[in-house]
Design an enzyme around this catalytic site. Structure first.
Site, PDB file in Angstrom:
ATOM      1  N   LYS A  89      17.844  76.190  36.676  1.00  0.00           N
ATOM      2  CA  LYS A  89      19.011  76.769  37.195  1.00  0.00           C
ATOM      3  C   LYS A  89      20.340  75.990  36.726  1.00  0.00           C
ATOM      4  CE  LYS A  89      16.154  79.442  40.120  1.00  0.00           C
ATOM      5  NZ  LYS A  89      15.821  80.591  39.188  1.00  0.00           N
TER       6      LYS A  89
ATOM      7  N   GLY B 223      20.797  92.997  40.053  1.00  0.00           N
ATOM      8  CA  GLY B 223      20.233  93.205  38.671  1.00  0.00           C
ATOM      9  C   GLY B 223      20.925  94.320  38.279  1.00  0.00           C
TER      10      GLY B 223
ATOM     11  N   ASP C   6      14.738  89.695  27.970  1.00  0.00           N
ATOM     12  CA  ASP C   6      14.197  88.708  28.838  1.00  0.00           C
ATOM     13  C   ASP C   6      15.106  88.693  29.930  1.00  0.00           C
ATOM     14  OD1 ASP C   6      13.081  86.469  29.933  1.00  0.00           O
ATOM     15  OD2 ASP C   6      13.303  84.997  28.222  1.00  0.00           O
TER      16      ASP C   6
ATOM     17  N   ASP D 174      21.712  82.855  36.389  1.00  0.00           N
ATOM     18  CA  ASP D 174      22.269  81.701  35.878  1.00  0.00           C
ATOM     19  C   ASP D 174      23.588  81.829  35.117  1.00  0.00           C
ATOM     20  OD1 ASP D 174      20.403  80.355  37.242  1.00  0.00           O
ATOM     21  OD2 ASP D 174      19.149  79.769  35.373  1.00  0.00           O
TER      22      ASP D 174
HETATM   23  O1  RIB Z   1      16.764  81.066  36.541  1.00  0.00           O
HETATM   24  C1  RIB Z   1      15.907  80.566  35.426  1.00  0.00           C
HETATM   25  C2  RIB Z   1      15.510  79.201  35.516  1.00  0.00           C
HETATM   26  O2  RIB Z   1      14.760  79.112  36.646  1.00  0.00           O
HETATM   27  C3  RIB Z   1      14.566  78.882  34.364  1.00  0.00           C
HETATM   28  O3  RIB Z   1      15.256  78.474  33.322  1.00  0.00           O
HETATM   29  C4  RIB Z   1      13.713  78.045  34.860  1.00  0.00           C
HETATM   30  O4  RIB Z   1      13.800  76.688  34.512  1.00  0.00           O
HETATM   31  C5  RIB Z   1      13.716  78.018  36.498  1.00  0.00           C
HETATM   32  O5  RIB Z   1      14.357  77.155  37.000  1.00  0.00           O
END
Ligand code: RIB
Length: 310
Positions: free
Chosen positions: A40, A222, A247, A253
């Site tokens: 993240k 979401g 996806d 993030d």
């Molecule tokens: O938020 C998505 C992330 O959560 C992924 O990239 C994985 O690594 C987890 O940490």
């Protein structure tokens, strides 16, 4: 240009497509496999850097091939690696990810080295904190690192965004020093006990968080967008953009990296969230996490298209 310090996780994402998320004891035959940079913290750093922020990453990786890749990837993104340390024994973290036909995911993170970031590692980055406009962190590292980050930012009077993912308990004295908290529905429930299923339950959860001393609450919902509350009125929903998701991993993030960029560049709270929603929407139209983060020109043309199509 926004100057952002990200203290957080870097792990390697090992992702398989699967017809459905396996249940306990079940083996499923997956589709294509993809490996790439994740975590993240790392994803949020890349999201911000691709929007032209000046980003310093504070994390820990192993002395292994994945650790070498991490540093190379961050350098390619233009992110400062000065405060990335390498653990002598622990491996770089990994995440096992399954993404199903509905673009939903299941993730198991083994933080490895980034779960061992120490108070000293954070304090070593003091000069980057001093130079920064904002500090961004998550809960995918050690609580020692979380505590040290919030305390240092508070001492230096820097705004802090806490993305409480994945949920770990954070003490009230730390929450009181957080400027913006960005839980999703699940994290909001774990933080407040309120099941977030509607605007009114989001408001109830947000009010509980404001009562802890957090200045502004943004609950990400979401496809439904976000509920934002800064304690001054009754809060409001800000709609998400409607896109075809392939996806959804890393959407939160993308949102956090973008929000850090725009809130520290002088945008209003609502404008920064609208832009962060757009970055989250663009990220879910591509497969992967860090590699799916959109660049600034993609964001600007997406927003421009929305204006002209209205
Ligand atoms: O938020 C998505 C992330 O959560 C992924 O990239 C994985 O690594 C987890 O940490």
């Amino acid at each position: 240009m926004a100057k952002i310090v990200v203290v957080g996780s870097y792990v390697v994402d090992l992702m398989s497509r699967t017809p459905h998320i396996p249940s306990a004891g079940e083996t499923v035959l997956g589709g294509p496999f993809q490996m790439g940079p994740g975590g993240k913290g790392g994803n949020q750093a890349v999201a911000a850097a691709r929007l032209n922020s000046n980003v310093t990453m504070v994390t820990k990786v192993g002395k292994d091939i994945f650790g070498n890749d991490a540093i190379q990837n961050f350098e390619q993104e233009g992110i400062s690696t000065q405060y990335i340390t390498r653990h002598p024994k622990e491996q770089t973290g990994t995440a096992l990810i399954a993404v199903d036909n509905n673009s939903e995911n299941m993730i198991v993170v083994s933080p490895g080295a980034c779960g061992l970031i120490t108070k000293q590692d954070v304090e070593a980055a003091r000069s980057a904190f001093i130079e920064s406009d904002i500090v961004l962190l998550q809960l995918e590292t050690s609580i020692e690192a979380v505590k040290a980050t919030i305390e240092l930012a508070h001492e230096l009077n820097k705004p802090v965004i806490l993305n409480p993912a994945p949920y770990q308990e954070v003490t009230p004295d730390l929450l009181a020093k957080v400027t913006y908290i960005t839980p999703n529905e699940t994290e909001a429930k774990l933080l407040t006990g309120v099941e977030v299923t509607s605007e009114s339950s989001a408001r109830e959860a947000a009010k509980k968080l404001i009562a802890t001393g957090v200045k502004t609450v943004i609950i990400t919902l979401g496809k439904r967008g976000c509920f934002v509350y800064d304690g001054r009125d009754e809060g409001r929903l800000i709609d998400a953009y409607n896109v075809l998701a392939v996806d959804t991993t890393g959407a939160g993030d993308a949102f956090n990296g973008a929000f850090a960029t725009y809130i520290s560049s002088g945008y209003s709270l609502d404008e920064a969230i609208i832009r962060a929603n757009a970055v989250g929407a663009l990220a879910v139209t591509k497969v992967g996490t860090a590699i799916a983060m959109p660049y600034k020109d993609e964001l600007e043309s997406f927003l421009q298209d929305k204006v002209t199509s209205n």
